[in-house]
Design an enzyme around this catalytic site. Structure first.
Site, PDB file in Angstrom:
ATOM      1  N   ASP A 193      40.179  32.782  36.161  1.00 45.52           N
ATOM      2  CA  ASP A 193      39.323  32.919  35.296  1.00 45.52           C
ATOM      3  C   ASP A 193      39.800  32.675  33.988  1.00 45.52           C
ATOM      4  O   ASP A 193      41.119  31.918  33.640  1.00 45.52           O
ATOM      5  CB  ASP A 193      39.546  34.593  34.991  1.00 45.52           C
ATOM      6  CG  ASP A 193      38.335  35.440  35.765  1.00 45.52           C
ATOM      7  OD1 ASP A 193      37.428  34.578  37.033  1.00 45.52           O
ATOM      8  OD2 ASP A 193      38.135  36.304  36.201  1.00 45.52           O
ATOM      9  N   ARG A 206      39.489  29.850  42.376  1.00 46.94           N
ATOM     10  CA  ARG A 206      39.261  29.706  40.733  1.00 46.94           C
ATOM     11  C   ARG A 206      40.386  30.616  40.255  1.00 46.94           C
ATOM     12  O   ARG A 206      40.442  31.931  40.470  1.00 46.94           O
ATOM     13  CB  ARG A 206      37.896  29.931  40.356  1.00 46.94           C
ATOM     14  CG  ARG A 206      36.461  29.621  41.184  1.00 46.94           C
ATOM     15  CD  ARG A 206      36.049  30.804  40.763  1.00 46.94           C
ATOM     16  NE  ARG A 206      34.841  29.493  41.459  1.00 46.94           N
ATOM     17  CZ  ARG A 206      33.205  30.077  41.224  1.00 46.94           C
ATOM     18  NH1 ARG A 206      32.614  31.089  40.729  1.00 46.94           N
ATOM     19  NH2 ARG A 206      31.784  29.143  42.280  1.00 46.94           N
ATOM     20  N   ARG A 228      42.611  42.620  38.681  1.00 51.28           N
ATOM     21  CA  ARG A 228      42.941  43.168  37.650  1.00 51.28           C
ATOM     22  C   ARG A 228      42.430  44.553  37.369  1.00 51.28           C
ATOM     23  O   ARG A 228      43.445  45.320  36.141  1.00 51.28           O
ATOM     24  CB  ARG A 228      42.259  42.304  36.318  1.00 51.28           C
ATOM     25  CG  ARG A 228      43.359  41.181  35.930  1.00 51.28           C
ATOM     26  CD  ARG A 228      42.045  39.913  35.764  1.00 51.28           C
ATOM     27  NE  ARG A 228      41.495  39.679  34.732  1.00 51.28           N
ATOM     28  CZ  ARG A 228      39.844  39.071  33.582  1.00 51.28           C
ATOM     29  NH1 ARG A 228      40.033  37.941  34.831  1.00 51.28           N
ATOM     30  NH2 ARG A 228      39.672  39.589  32.539  1.00 51.28           N
TER      31      ARG A 228
END
Lengths: 246, 246
Positions: B52, B50, B199
């Site tokens: 985000d 995935r 991140r």
């Protein structure tokens, strides 16, 4: 009255160009309104030149006169707090009364961005012109040499009027390819430009790069002063006003 | 059933991430719907992982099974004709039945883009994180060495559950600055990542570059397996899935 100069960067996509027009969303109007809104004073911005609808700027320069006593560098912060995020004042400073953003300009540089690859890339939407076929950069540079210098650019101008002087000087045309991103920047620096001149010149150089026209053809187009001979005007979304020197 | 692999580039700004969810605009759903619309067949896309909401991709990889007999390379053209212009299929090809976009992946590379300058630049809106203070790249590279290799990355993971194995391997972290544009690319390559791991890691390295934390602090954060010790999660809009290798 003090004279303040702004350096402005903008993404032209959502605007009908620089110049204020009735009932149109333009860069000039947007900045003037934000100024009024922030400082309650009506100003008129005088830019180095107009940019067409969709054209971007890394560095547009504009001046205005004001009664405000705010330190010159603060105007950038005050305006940025009000402006939409696709327009940014990158610098503000005070100049003497003789300065004029348009008439004092010595040269302007535009960049036309070509994404030269058959592979689609969404990050260049509205930012660069995709050309799938590999461009011959060497030939484009030969073409650039033909156009450099002082010429009558009637063949490379949108609207030809007989009385108008279409002589302009191009100081340089640099063509650089980034082999990692496949982006070719065509950098055109001149004292001033006719309407659509940079986009027509870049179109002619791309035709040379595509080997649709050769150097002799390009000379013929330049010498014969006929807009119909040169290539179509390239789209605005890949053109950037990149520098103005004083 | 044939198995087809797509390579996909997208601007994540207008999407709620890759993964299909009820009542949400996602990349997966958009492509599946365009496929149905073009070829009247229901497919399910299986991606390498995935991304985000807001995260971009230079190269996401996804596979699907189909009864269609269309030549594999044509799927890219057919889908691109239907897709919104912020999603592009850059390649489509056929693979054997054992291939799985997620489970066959050997490594994934993400890039976090930092625009390191005090001067505002609208062209990096939603594309790069602006850090005004000049980052110490040398120290960031020292920090990267601490995080490289196999570690328990609990301190760098969004949701810690006791039973979960938070051990992951980072193959490399490259930090490159383009001195012309002032863009720093932090490239992180690993076998797989925990939630928000890239991140949070990039946030920790930026803290090192800002000299808010030193290399000893970074080692302490890593060893003490406590999410509260590491930096905040950086915004999604500057993160790009850049490559998946098989």
């Amino acid at each position: 009255m003090r004279k303040i100069v702004l350096e402005i960067a903008y993404i032209g996509t959502n605007y009908n160009g620089w110049q204020k027009q009735p009932n149109n969303n333009t860069i000039q109007e947007t900045i003037e309104k934000c100024y009024k809104n922030a400082l309650n004073e009506d100003i008129t911005l005088y830019a180095s030149g107009r940019t067409d609808a969709g054209v971007h700027a890394y560095k547009q320069v504009a001046h205005f006169e004001t009664k405000s006593t705010i330190p010159a560098e603060k105007f950038a912060y005050i305006l940025n707090a009000k402006l939409p995020d696709d327009i940014r004042i990158t610098k503000s400073c005070e100049v003497d009364e003789h300065f004029h953003a348009r008439f004092s300009a010595k040269c302007k540089t535009y960049v036309y961005k070509v994404y030269n690859s058959p592979i689609p890339n969404p990050f260049y939407n509205n930012r660069a012109l995709q050309i799938e076929k590999c461009l011959n950069i060497k030939k484009m540079r030969q073409g650039a040499k033909v156009l450099k210098g002082t010429h009558d650019f009637t063949s490379f101008c949108k609207t030809y009027k007989e009385e108008k002087d279409c002589s302009r000087t191009i100081y340089f045309i640099k063509i650089k390819k980034d082999t990692k991103t496949n982006v070719i920047n065509i950098e055109v620096c001149g004292q001033g430009f006719l309407r659509n001149m940079v986009r027509i010149i870049c179109g002619a150089l791309i035709d040379v790069g595509l080997e649709k026209t050769n150097i002799q053809d390009l000379k013929y187009i330049l010498e014969n002063k006929d807009r119909k001979l040169a290539s179509k005007t390239l789209p605005a979304y890949a053109l950037y006003l990149s520098n103005v020197k004083y």
